[in-house]
Design an enzyme around this catalytic site. Structure first.
Site, PDB file in Angstrom:
ATOM      1  N   GLY A  53       0.811  -1.220   0.000  1.00 14.42           N
ATOM      2  CA  GLY A  53       0.000   0.000   0.000  1.00 14.42           C
ATOM      3  C   GLY A  53       0.838   1.262   0.000  1.00 14.42           C
ATOM      4  O   GLY A  53       0.518   2.242  -0.688  1.00 14.42           O
ATOM      5  N   CYS A  54       1.919   1.251   0.741  1.00 12.21           N
ATOM      6  CA  CYS A  54       2.787   2.430   0.829  1.00 12.21           C
ATOM      7  C   CYS A  54       3.524   2.671  -0.476  1.00 12.21           C
ATOM      8  O   CYS A  54       3.742   3.815  -0.871  1.00 12.21           O
ATOM      9  CB  CYS A  54       3.758   2.282   1.998  1.00 12.21           C
ATOM     10  N   THR A  55       3.890   1.596  -1.163  1.00  9.15           N
ATOM     11  CA  THR A  55       4.542   1.737  -2.462  1.00  9.15           C
ATOM     12  C   THR A  55       3.553   2.303  -3.482  1.00  9.15           C
ATOM     13  O   THR A  55       3.892   3.222  -4.244  1.00  9.15           O
ATOM     14  CB  THR A  55       5.099   0.387  -2.941  1.00  9.15           C
ATOM     15  N   ALA A  58       3.089   6.059  -2.709  1.00  9.75           N
ATOM     16  CA  ALA A  58       4.262   6.853  -3.097  1.00  9.75           C
ATOM     17  C   ALA A  58       4.337   7.001  -4.613  1.00  9.75           C
ATOM     18  O   ALA A  58       4.589   8.098  -5.134  1.00  9.75           O
ATOM     19  CB  ALA A  58       5.534   6.211  -2.558  1.00  9.75           C
TER      20      ALA A  58
END
Length: 167
Positions: A53-55, A58
């Site tokens: 999710g963070c990738t 970003a």
């Protein structure tokens, strides 16, 4: 700031002065609120470098052409250390700084760290959130419990709406 019963810290609301900060990025440079004076600042808080999710989040901020056209400053913030940030940014060609708040002091102050419930389990941790700060250093919009899909576009829409209202 408004207090939400489920939050340990007050939530920032539109019109609030965004708290000043001095946080380091993966290259050891210190970033402050004053660095983006006169520009829109998108500060997004995320749980962990190089997780799915963070990738996605970003890369969505990286790829959003409208944010660049608006001249918005983008900063990511997590508890990860400088080495982790450097690897994550290099791996995904992130053109913006990733800031580190290892003890979550600043994240707590802005309501982005504390008790959360995930899949029925209560824990302490980073709460995915985003803050759009106007050129005057005041909160334009604060998103708590961010859903990644379409979020970068929602930030652009908020900038557009703010510009229209203040033209």
């Amino acid at each position: 700031m408004t207090q939400d019963a489920s939050q340990e810290a007050p939530r920032l609301a539109p019109g609030d002065a965004f708290p000043d900060f001095a946080l380091q990025d993966g290259d050891g440079h210190t970033h402050t609120l004053a660095d983006s004076a006169g520009k829109y600042l998108v500060l997004y808080v995320y749980p962990k470098d190089d997780t799915p999710g963070c990738t996605t989040e970003a890369c969505d901020f990286r790829d959003n052409l409208a944010l660049r056209q608006h001249g918005a400053v983008i900063l990511g913030l997590s508890r990860d250390d400088a080495d982790s940030h450097r690897r994550f940014a290099e791996k995904h060609s992130l053109p913006f700084p990733l800031l580190s708040d290892p003890d979550a002091t600043f994240m707590r102050a802005i309501g982005s760290y504390g008790t959360k419930v995930l899949y029925g389990k209560t824990s302490e941790g980073v709460k995915r959130s985003t803050f759009l700060i106007g050129p005057d250093g005041r909160v334009v919009k604060a998103w708590y419990a961010v859903k990644v899909d379409g979020h970068a576009d929602a930030v652009v829409k908020a900038i557009d709406a703010h510009r229209t209202a203040h033209a």
